[in-house]
Design a protein around this motif. Structure first.
Motif, short mmCIF file in Angstrom:
data_model
loop_
_atom_site.label_atom_id
_atom_site.label_comp_id
_atom_site.label_asym_id
_atom_site.label_seq_id
_atom_site.Cartn_x
_atom_site.Cartn_y
_atom_site.Cartn_z
N ASP A 108 -1.26 -10.17 2.04
CA ASP A 108 -1.26 -8.79 2.53
C ASP A 108 -2.61 -8.11 2.41
OD1 ASP A 108 1.83 -8.30 2.90
OD2 ASP A 108 1.60 -9.27 0.96
N ASP A 109 -3.33 -8.33 1.32
CA ASP A 109 -4.60 -7.62 1.08
C ASP A 109 -5.83 -8.42 1.52
OD1 ASP A 109 -4.59 -9.55 -0.85
OD2 ASP A 109 -4.64 -8.18 -2.55
N ASN A 128 6.03 -11.75 -0.22
CA ASN A 128 6.53 -12.06 1.13
C ASN A 128 5.91 -13.33 1.72
OD1 ASN A 128 3.94 -11.18 1.52
ND2 ASN A 128 4.47 -9.34 2.69
N ALA A 152 0.49 -4.05 8.60
CA ALA A 152 0.76 -4.06 7.15
C ALA A 152 -0.21 -4.96 6.40
CB ALA A 152 2.19 -4.52 6.89
N VAL A 153 -1.06 -5.67 7.14
CA VAL A 153 -2.01 -6.59 6.52
C VAL A 153 -3.43 -6.09 6.76
CG1 VAL A 153 -2.91 -8.95 6.51
CG2 VAL A 153 -0.46 -8.55 6.81
N GLU A 212 -0.42 -5.99 -2.07
CA GLU A 212 0.21 -7.31 -2.01
C GLU A 212 1.69 -7.20 -2.38
OE1 GLU A 212 -0.37 -11.32 -0.99
OE2 GLU A 212 -1.81 -9.67 -0.96
N SER A 213 2.52 -7.88 -1.62
CA SER A 213 3.95 -7.89 -1.91
C SER A 213 4.48 -9.33 -1.88
CB SER A 213 4.72 -7.02 -0.90
OG SER A 213 4.48 -7.47 0.42
N ALA A 237 -4.42 -3.09 1.98
CA ALA A 237 -2.96 -3.15 1.82
C ALA A 237 -2.60 -3.60 0.40
CB ALA A 237 -2.36 -4.11 2.84
#
Length: 481
Positions: free
Chosen positions: A332-333, A328, A318-319, A325-326, A323
């Motif tokens: 992520d990106d 969490n 997921a990374v 960004e969320s 990706a």
């Protein structure tokens, strides 16, 4: 010489004059000019293998007014023996405007450069009667590169039919020739559709396909012998093996201790063998069927990116750089910022996020606890704008100090307020109680509330003396005396 033609009317033609003029024209025609043209001046016969040949053409043309006769064609010079004229063309007559193609053949006897001269002799009476064409050519040997030097089919199951390719590349300036190919040894090896001799053009390649279809599981070997016209490589011997996995007979091409049959997935590279350390080199070093696993060049999580391509966590699919960004607590990106663009990220750098109560995370002057300033913003994020400042309408009467509210703590006081007799400037015009009974309208020091019975004139008030006979209560005692 110029031919002159005269036309005289027949009645005036003197006897015998016509015949004399006709004879003059005939003599001039019989002596018409002949002229030679030859092309090219230099004939390059190219690069030819020894004892091979190439042919070029010299064009001899009659460009005068009469027919031209080619008396002789001769080749001279130190290397005249390797050049030849194809055919006996001496004595050829060329009518006006016609040409003769003279074929010249170059046959070098050995490697080296050759030169000679071709002389064309004619009966031309205008310009040069003879012309010399320079001839040249180069004798060169074919040159071949053959690879691989050995073929190991490795382990081949019964019933399978597999193939390996041997390449002959012509790297010399002239074509090379594979004159023969002979395969000896076990009969289950065979050559696929090969016809010899086979010419290989300069710069081109010829691929030989060797097939193998085992009839049993026994080790099998053979030898392929190639014969060529390359003087430096007249004979090439290529050992061929299959199902020779262990022992002295095993063919370990790269010497790393493993043959192809024993699991070496690239027996030409010493860094590739079962159990080797995987490297970042695009190869399956440990022969497990996967390239570069466990290195930064491998996409461990299968998200399409490896560490070298910017994946900041190659253990989490997921990374990755693509990706989204969320919120969490993870980048992520892989742009170096955690939760950027979400409510969990402090976009304006004021120490507060949207989740932390920042009501405007694009404005660094706005966050919980910030001092309220008269700027039209809710600086302290309490839901009110500009409260406790000149720009805030503290009493909710529609006016703040900046717009003229002289008491922003009292909703009854504003520029729209009604002036009352209360000791306050209700309408914020700078005057207290004007227009009421508590205001000294005539400026005599007394208001209606203070006993001024006519607050429109200064001659009437409690401090005035009564004027007899004027019918006015001057001293505001209730009677006009």
């Amino acid at each position: 010489m110029y031919a002159v033609r005269m036309r005289l009317p027949s009645p005036f033609l003197a006897p015998g004059l016509g015949l004399a003029l006709m004879g003059c024209v005939d003599n001039q025609l019989s002596a018409a000019s002949t002229k030679l043209a030859v092309n090219p001046e230099l004939l390059d016969l190219g690069v030819v293998a020894p004892l091979g040949s190439s042919t070029g053409t010299v064009s001899v043309s009659s460009v005068g007014l009469g027919a031209l006769t080619v008396s002789s064609l001769t080749i001279s010079g130190n290397d005249s023996d390797v050049f030849a004229i194809d055919g006996d063309l001496g004595g050829t007559s060329l009518p006006k405007g016609e040409s003769l193609d003279v074929p010249v053949v170059f046959t070098p006897s050995a490697v080296g450069a050759y030169e000679a001269d071709l002389t064309v002799q004619t009966d031309a009476n205008t310009g040069e009667a003879a012309f010399t064409v320079h001839l040249r050519g180069l004798g060169a040997s074919p040159s071949l590169v053959v690879a691989p030097s050995a073929v190991d089919f490795g382990h081949v199951e019964l019933g399978a039919d597999v193939f390996e390719v041997i390449t002959l590349q012509s790297i010399g300036p002239v074509p090379a020739t594979l004159t023969s190919a002979e395969l000896t040894g076990d009969g289950t090896f065979y050559l696929v559709e090969l016809t010899t001799p086979a010419e290989i053009a300069s710069g081109a390649s010829l691929e030989l396909s060797v097939g193998f279809g085992p009839l049993n599981a026994d080790p099998q070997t053979a030898v392929l012998t190639l014969a060529t016209d390359d003087p430096d490589l007249p004979s090439v011997i290529i050992p061929i093996s299959a199902n020779v996995c262990l022992g002295e007979g095993a063919f370990d091409a790269d010497g790393d201790g493993y043959s192809a049959c024993a699991g070496d997935c690239d027996d030409t590279n010493i860094t590739v063998l079962p159990g080797a350390t995987e490297l970042e080199d695009g190869l399956d070093n440990d022969c497990d069927g996967t390239l570069d696993e466990g290195t930064e060049a491998y996409d461990d999580d299968g998200d399409g990116y490896n560490e070298q391509e910017g994946d900041c966590n190659d253990g989490d699919a997921a990374v990755s750089p693509s990706a989204a960004e969320s919120e969490n607590g993870i980048d992520d990106d892989c742009n170096g910022a955690v939760d950027d663009g979400t409510d969990a990220y402090d976009d304006d750098g004021d120490g507060f996020t949207e989740q932390g109560g920042d009501c405007d995370d694009a404005e660094s002057s706005t966050s919980p606890g910030s001092p309220e300033t008269p700027d039209g913003l809710d600086n302290d994020c309490d839901g009110s704008t500009d409260e406790d400042t000149r720009a805030g309408d503290d009493d909710g009467d529609g006016y703040d100090e900046a717009t003229g509210d002289c008491d922003d703590g009292d909703a009854s006081v504003s520029p729209d307020g009604v002036e009352l007799a209360n000791g306050m400037d209700d309408d914020c015009d700078g005057t207290v109680d004007e227009g009421t009974s508590a205001w000294d309208d005539d400026g005599d020091g007394y208001t209606e509330d203070g006993g001024d019975c006519d607050d429109t004139t200064t001659s009437i008030g409690p401090h005035r003396l009564e004027v007899v006979g004027d019918g006015i209560d001057n001293d505001c005692d209730g009677s006009a005396e």
